[in-house]
Design an enzyme around this catalytic site. Structure first.
Site, PDB file in Angstrom:
ATOM      1  N   GLY A  40       0.829  -1.200   0.000  1.00  0.00           N
ATOM      2  CA  GLY A  40       0.000   0.000   0.000  1.00  0.00           C
ATOM      3  C   GLY A  40       0.860   1.243   0.000  1.00  0.00           C
ATOM      4  N   GLY A  42      -0.577   4.545  -0.155  1.00  0.00           N
ATOM      5  CA  GLY A  42      -1.381   5.743   0.096  1.00  0.00           C
ATOM      6  C   GLY A  42      -0.568   6.644   1.014  1.00  0.00           C
ATOM      7  N   GLY A  45       1.331   4.275   3.705  1.00  0.00           N
ATOM      8  CA  GLY A  45       2.386   3.445   3.115  1.00  0.00           C
ATOM      9  C   GLY A  45       3.399   4.260   2.342  1.00  0.00           C
ATOM     10  CG  HIS A 266     -18.641  12.130   6.517  1.00  0.00           C
ATOM     11  ND1 HIS A 266     -19.374  13.268   6.349  1.00  0.00           N
ATOM     12  CD2 HIS A 266     -17.360  12.538   6.698  1.00  0.00           C
ATOM     13  CE1 HIS A 266     -18.573  14.321   6.415  1.00  0.00           C
ATOM     14  NE2 HIS A 266     -17.346  13.901   6.626  1.00  0.00           N
ATOM     15  CB  SER A 284     -15.167  18.482   2.707  1.00  0.00           C
ATOM     16  OG  SER A 284     -14.448  18.860   3.853  1.00  0.00           O
ATOM     17  NE  ARG A 337     -16.063  13.539   9.815  1.00  0.00           N
ATOM     18  CZ  ARG A 337     -14.989  13.317   9.093  1.00  0.00           C
ATOM     19  NH1 ARG A 337     -14.562  12.089   8.893  1.00  0.00           N
ATOM     20  NH2 ARG A 337     -14.334  14.330   8.555  1.00  0.00           N
ATOM     21  CG  HIS A 429     -16.165   9.061   5.485  1.00  0.00           C
ATOM     22  ND1 HIS A 429     -15.910   9.489   4.207  1.00  0.00           N
ATOM     23  CD2 HIS A 429     -15.294   9.736   6.277  1.00  0.00           C
ATOM     24  CE1 HIS A 429     -14.941  10.381   4.219  1.00  0.00           C
ATOM     25  NE2 HIS A 429     -14.538  10.536   5.459  1.00  0.00           N
ATOM     26  NE  ARG A 463     -11.305   9.228  10.024  1.00  0.00           N
ATOM     27  CZ  ARG A 463     -11.440  10.269   9.191  1.00  0.00           C
ATOM     28  NH1 ARG A 463     -10.824  11.405   9.442  1.00  0.00           N
ATOM     29  NH2 ARG A 463     -12.193  10.168   8.120  1.00  0.00           N
ATOM     30  CG  LEU A 469      -5.754  13.068   5.601  1.00  0.00           C
ATOM     31  CD1 LEU A 469      -5.808  14.376   4.824  1.00  0.00           C
ATOM     32  CD2 LEU A 469      -5.478  11.921   4.626  1.00  0.00           C
TER      33      LEU A 469
HETATM   34  C1  LIG Z   1     -14.029  10.987   0.377  1.00  0.00           C
HETATM   35  C2  LIG Z   1     -13.108  10.957   1.554  1.00  0.00           C
HETATM   36  C3  LIG Z   1     -12.598  12.124   2.085  1.00  0.00           C
HETATM   37  C4  LIG Z   1     -11.752  12.095   3.178  1.00  0.00           C
HETATM   38  N1  LIG Z   1     -11.276  13.272   3.685  1.00  0.00           N
HETATM   39  C5  LIG Z   1     -10.438  13.240   4.739  1.00  0.00           C
HETATM   40  C6  LIG Z   1      -9.905  14.452   5.277  1.00  0.00           C
HETATM   41  O1  LIG Z   1     -10.204  15.543   4.818  1.00  0.00           O
HETATM   42  N2  LIG Z   1      -9.062  14.360   6.310  1.00  0.00           N
HETATM   43  C7  LIG Z   1      -8.698  13.167   6.861  1.00  0.00           C
HETATM   44  O2  LIG Z   1      -7.912  13.157   7.808  1.00  0.00           O
HETATM   45  N3  LIG Z   1      -9.169  12.013   6.356  1.00  0.00           N
HETATM   46  C8  LIG Z   1     -10.017  12.020   5.321  1.00  0.00           C
HETATM   47  N4  LIG Z   1     -10.513  10.841   4.824  1.00  0.00           N
HETATM   48  C9  LIG Z   1      -9.956   9.568   5.298  1.00  0.00           C
HETATM   49  C10 LIG Z   1      -8.577   9.350   4.654  1.00  0.00           C
HETATM   50  O3  LIG Z   1      -8.595   9.777   3.320  1.00  0.00           O
HETATM   51  C11 LIG Z   1      -8.145   7.897   4.676  1.00  0.00           C
HETATM   52  O4  LIG Z   1      -8.369   7.332   5.929  1.00  0.00           O
HETATM   53  C12 LIG Z   1      -6.659   7.798   4.378  1.00  0.00           C
HETATM   54  O5  LIG Z   1      -6.365   8.465   3.182  1.00  0.00           O
HETATM   55  C13 LIG Z   1      -6.225   6.348   4.294  1.00  0.00           C
HETATM   56  O6  LIG Z   1      -4.880   6.331   3.930  1.00  0.00           O
HETATM   57  P1  LIG Z   1      -4.086   4.968   3.861  1.00  0.00           P
HETATM   58  O7  LIG Z   1      -2.721   5.309   3.368  1.00  0.00           O
HETATM   59  O8  LIG Z   1      -4.213   4.245   5.138  1.00  0.00           O
HETATM   60  O9  LIG Z   1      -4.868   4.102   2.770  1.00  0.00           O
HETATM   61  P2  LIG Z   1      -5.229   4.381   1.221  1.00  0.00           P
HETATM   62  O10 LIG Z   1      -4.998   5.782   0.806  1.00  0.00           O
HETATM   63  O11 LIG Z   1      -6.565   3.799   1.030  1.00  0.00           O
HETATM   64  O12 LIG Z   1      -4.173   3.532   0.454  1.00  0.00           O
HETATM   65  C14 LIG Z   1      -4.251   2.127   0.409  1.00  0.00           C
HETATM   66  C15 LIG Z   1      -3.105   1.615  -0.424  1.00  0.00           C
HETATM   67  O13 LIG Z   1      -3.063   0.210  -0.296  1.00  0.00           O
HETATM   68  C16 LIG Z   1      -2.978  -0.392  -1.565  1.00  0.00           C
HETATM   69  N5  LIG Z   1      -3.551  -1.728  -1.436  1.00  0.00           N
HETATM   70  C17 LIG Z   1      -4.713  -2.094  -0.838  1.00  0.00           C
HETATM   71  N6  LIG Z   1      -4.857  -3.420  -0.866  1.00  0.00           N
HETATM   72  C18 LIG Z   1      -3.768  -3.908  -1.488  1.00  0.00           C
HETATM   73  C19 LIG Z   1      -3.331  -5.222  -1.813  1.00  0.00           C
HETATM   74  N7  LIG Z   1      -4.028  -6.303  -1.482  1.00  0.00           N
HETATM   75  N8  LIG Z   1      -2.170  -5.339  -2.483  1.00  0.00           N
HETATM   76  C20 LIG Z   1      -1.422  -4.258  -2.824  1.00  0.00           C
HETATM   77  N9  LIG Z   1      -1.775  -2.998  -2.508  1.00  0.00           N
HETATM   78  C21 LIG Z   1      -2.932  -2.845  -1.852  1.00  0.00           C
HETATM   79  C22 LIG Z   1      -3.681   0.552  -2.496  1.00  0.00           C
HETATM   80  O14 LIG Z   1      -3.229   0.327  -3.806  1.00  0.00           O
HETATM   81  C23 LIG Z   1      -3.235   1.891  -1.912  1.00  0.00           C
HETATM   82  O15 LIG Z   1      -1.954   2.214  -2.401  1.00  0.00           O
HETATM   83  C24 LIG Z   1     -11.392  10.863   3.751  1.00  0.00           C
HETATM   84  C25 LIG Z   1     -11.917   9.686   3.239  1.00  0.00           C
HETATM   85  C26 LIG Z   1     -12.795   9.729   2.176  1.00  0.00           C
HETATM   86  C27 LIG Z   1     -13.435   8.460   1.723  1.00  0.00           C
END
Ligand SMILES: Cc1cc2nc3c(=O)[nH]c(=O)nc-3n(C[C@H](O)[C@H](O)[C@H](O)COP(=O)(O)OP(=O)(O)OC[C@H]3O[C@@H](n4cnc5c(N)ncnc54)[C@H](O)[C@@H]3O)c2cc1C
Length: 666
Positions: A40, A42, A45, A266, A284, A337, A429, A463, A469
């Site tokens: 991952g 994101g 990661g 949400h 948002s 929320r 959400h 949350r 983030l």
């Molecule tokens: C619409 C929306 C708006 C949001 N706005 C906010 C905000 O304003 N502020 C805030 O703090 N939070 C916000 N959030 C929450 C926040 O965006 C997420 O919790 C956060 O971005 C998650 O980050 P992450 O790196 O954990 O996962 P992600 O960004 O989901 O990344 C997951 C990664 O894992 C990889 N992956 C998954 N499964 C596999 C697999 N089996 N094999 C290989 N790769 C895999 C994907 O390819 C990706 O690279 C929001 C959420 C949503 C839905």
């Protein structure tokens, strides 16, 4: 196995500071001999990959998209919290810590949350140094706004694209390391199993999504950063691809899954319009800084609106019920929320919903436009009684703040939110539950770590906005890079882990036989058919309000659906090529197991807390009623071959620095 959370002793404020200064590290020369897999890329990661590579480890990073830039994190709109106190409104590390524990309804681990608040201030410096264009005030200083559950402005933002800008920062840092050869990037690769050798996580099995090839990858440690599992509900605000597979495979190999039922609904999403939808869109939470939430006071007005006979703008002020301001005068529209979502549901259930399905409330900017317009008129010595002028000036201010969100709403709903209130309704959400981790972010499998939304860590039962983030970046930039060294210090002489071990063979065969089954099944129904059915069960019986009867039924229905899935799913195409139907099938298979554990967890937690609302446990006013005596613990589930047989392990939650009280936002 006991849940050793490894929380260091001492006063909370010095726990992390002292701890990180005293754990074992790996010296630069030895880091060159150590491989780390990160599943991952994101925000969690990606930031971890860049930092570990910068420190000298050899990183192998995986994502299923064609680029880390497309991780779901890019969708984050509103902002990221940090206790910088730039607004001078009395914020502090303690206040952020306090708000977060209270916001999570006292179901988060105290020491972790304090650490999160401490490192939050570093995140902003890190991102500014990377060139992330966070919003600035007229004078050039970083700007802040407010999010739910707080009375200070501590949210840093980049218009409505905060996640995108932060992700570009992490991605640039990763790219530098990819260029140096310290990160090997595996785009379009999906982890389908975890490999454990002698009790330690030593690699993964991944499918190359372009060629269909099944690959073995080894490392000295594996970090799961695969995001949240809200798509178990089918409809959610998550990216379409977000899934639980990587986390679930780790669970099946021995990682406990904690608090799976803690899900955030949400309050401000574009309402569902019918059965054709595959995704929901978030508006948002930052909009609640200026938007006022209301429904008509009179049932007949609500009815007339639903029938298209009345417009919201025709309802006079005295006939509007600003129910959040009425019920929660001190936090008003900025209640957390879970509280805002339940209040919207309560009004709609009572018949005051304002769209055709009766499941929508208004988010109205008319007052904000007027307020800002008058202020601008005064600043520029113009006529503040000129309604048209005031509207134009006010609209400009609102456009500057939220322009892209308004445009997005207009494109989806085809109504101009500047002139008619937005319609919103709660939607799934975020998932606070996830893989259980100790203070070091290690799961119950040695050498397997979990960060970001995929772990259960810091948010308790709810949350607060802009905290995901913060947590993902704290984990990736500032916590894991220290704590993983403590473990890897034992591996400096291990050498490369071979991939021809029987454990790799077994895991690979496991993946191949699942794929063979799905491809050869030749059933009647598409993967989406099952996913939609699962989503309906989850929303109706495991959603915003839960009760014992519904949860018991949900467990049985999901088990039956899973059985039907294996019997009757049809996956077209071939296994050795690009095949998105197969990708979906593998993910939905895991959702069908997770869903049952989710319901089991909600059934066992005989209390209401945060986003987990059991109808049997509420106050007379309909607020969540916690049971601290019996449920002050993290519920960590051990896999036993079938989700309903999972075994519960409890990690008691001890609060030394915060007094547990009934959460009130009145
Ligand atoms: C619409 C929306 C708006 C949001 N706005 C906010 C905000 O304003 N502020 C805030 O703090 N939070 C916000 N959030 C929450 C926040 O965006 C997420 O919790 C956060 O971005 C998650 O980050 P992450 O790196 O954990 O996962 P992600 O960004 O989901 O990344 C997951 C990664 O894992 C990889 N992956 C998954 N499964 C596999 C697999 N089996 N094999 C290989 N790769 C895999 C994907 O390819 C990706 O690279 C929001 C959420 C949503 C839905």
């Amino acid at each position: 196995m006991s849940l050793d959370n490894k929380i260091p002793q001492g006063p909370i404020a010095s726990k992390w500071t002292d701890y990180k200064d005293h754990i074992r590290l790996v010296n630069p020369a030895n880091k060159r001999n150590i491989d780390v897999i990160i599943v991952g890329t994101g925000l969690a990661g990606g930031s971890a990959a860049a930092t570990l590579a910068e420190l000298g480890y050899n990183v192998k990073a995986f994502c299923y998209q064609d680029s880390p830039r497309r991780a779901h994190s890019i969708a984050a709109q509103g902002g990221v919290n940090a206790a910088k106190n730039y607004s001078g409104d009395g914020d502090s590390i303690y206040r952020l810590f306090y708000d977060t524990v209270k916001g999570g309804d006292y179901r988060a681990r105290e020491a972790n949350v304090h650490r999160l608040a401490e490192v939050s201030v570093n995140i902003i410096d890190q991102c500014v140094a990377q060139g992330v264009p966070l919003a600035r005030e007229y004078g050039g200083l970083l700007d802040n706004r407010s999010f739910g559950g707080t009375q200070v402005s501590r949210t840093f933002y980049a218009k409505g694209q905060t996640g995108q800008q932060l992700l570009l920062g992490a991605y640039s840092a990763m790219n530098r390391q990819i260029g140096r050869g310290k990160i090997k990037m595996y785009n379009r690769h999906e982890m389908l199993d975890l490999v454990i050798v002698n009790g330690k996580a030593r690699g993964i099995i991944a499918r190359n999504l372009v060629t269909g090839e099944i690959e073995r990858h080894s490392a000295h440690a594996v970090v799961i950063a695969s995001g949240g599992y809200g798509n178990v509900f089918y409809l959610s605000t998550n990216a379409m691809g977000s899934n639980v597979t990587a986390a679930w495979k780790a669970h099946k190999r021995g990682a406990y899954f904690a608090n799976p039922c803690f899900t955030q609904i949400h309050p401000t999403c574009i309402p569902v319009t019918g059965d054709h939808q595959s995704k929901l869109t978030l508006m948002s939470e930052s909009l609640r800084n200026d938007g006022r939430i209301w429904v008509p006071k009179k049932l007949e007005d609500a009815q007339a609106i639903r029938e298209g006979k009345l417009k919201p703008t025709q309802i006079p002020e005295e006939d509007r019920d600003y129910y959040l301001e009425r019920r929660y005068p001190s936090f008003g529209n900025l209640v957390p929320r879970d509280v805002a979502s339940r209040a919207a549901k309560e009004r709609c259930d009572a018949g005051y919903g304002v769209n055709a399905t009766g499941e929508a409330v208004y988010l109205d900017f008319a007052s904000a436009i007027e307020r800002y317009g008058k202020e601008q008129a005064r600043i520029h010595h113009l006529d503040e009684n000129d309604a048209k002028l005031v509207y134009d000036l006010g609209k400009k201010v609102v456009e500057n703040k939220y322009g892209n969100l308004f445009q997005m709403y207009y494109k989806i709903v085809d109504e101009d939110p500047y002139t008619t209130p937005m319609m919103i309704y709660p939607a799934v959400h975020y998932t606070m539950g996830g893989i259980w981790v100790d203070y070091n972010l290690m799961t119950t499998i040695e050498g397997c770590y979990c960060i970001g939304e995929a772990n259960f860590s810091d948010h308790g039962a709810n949350r607060l906005g802009a905290s995901a983030l913060m947590q993902g970046l704290a984990d990736g930039y500032f916590v894991l890079p220290y704590t993983i060294g403590d473990y890897l210090a034992d591996d400096i002489r291990t050498g490369t882990i071979p991939t021809d071990l029987p454990e790799f063979e077994e895991a690979e065969n496991n993946v191949r036989s699942m794929i063979d089954h799905l491809m050869n099944n030749k059933g009647e129904h598409s993967v989406d058919y099952f996913h939609k059915k699962l989503g309906k069960i989850m929303w109706n019986k495991v959603g915003m309000a839960r009760n014992a009867k519904g949860l018991t039924e949900a467990m049985d229905e999901i088990a039956a659906l899973r059985e039907e899935f294996y019997r009757n799913v049809k996956v077209s195409g071939t296994a050795d090529s690009f095949n998105q139907e197969l990708e979906k099938a593998l993910r939905v298979a895991d959702f069908l197991e997770l869903g049952e554990l989710f319901a089991k967890d909600a059934l066992h937690r005989e209390e209401s807390c945060g986003g987990h609302f059991r109808e049997e446990h509420q106050t007379e006013e309909g607020e969540a009623k916690r049971d601290d005596e019996n449920f002050s613990y993290v519920a960590a589930w051990e896999y036993k071959g079938n989700p309903r047989e999972a075994v519960l392990h409890k990690e008691p939650l001890v609060y030394e620095n915060i007094k547990m009280v009934t959460r009130s936002y009145k």
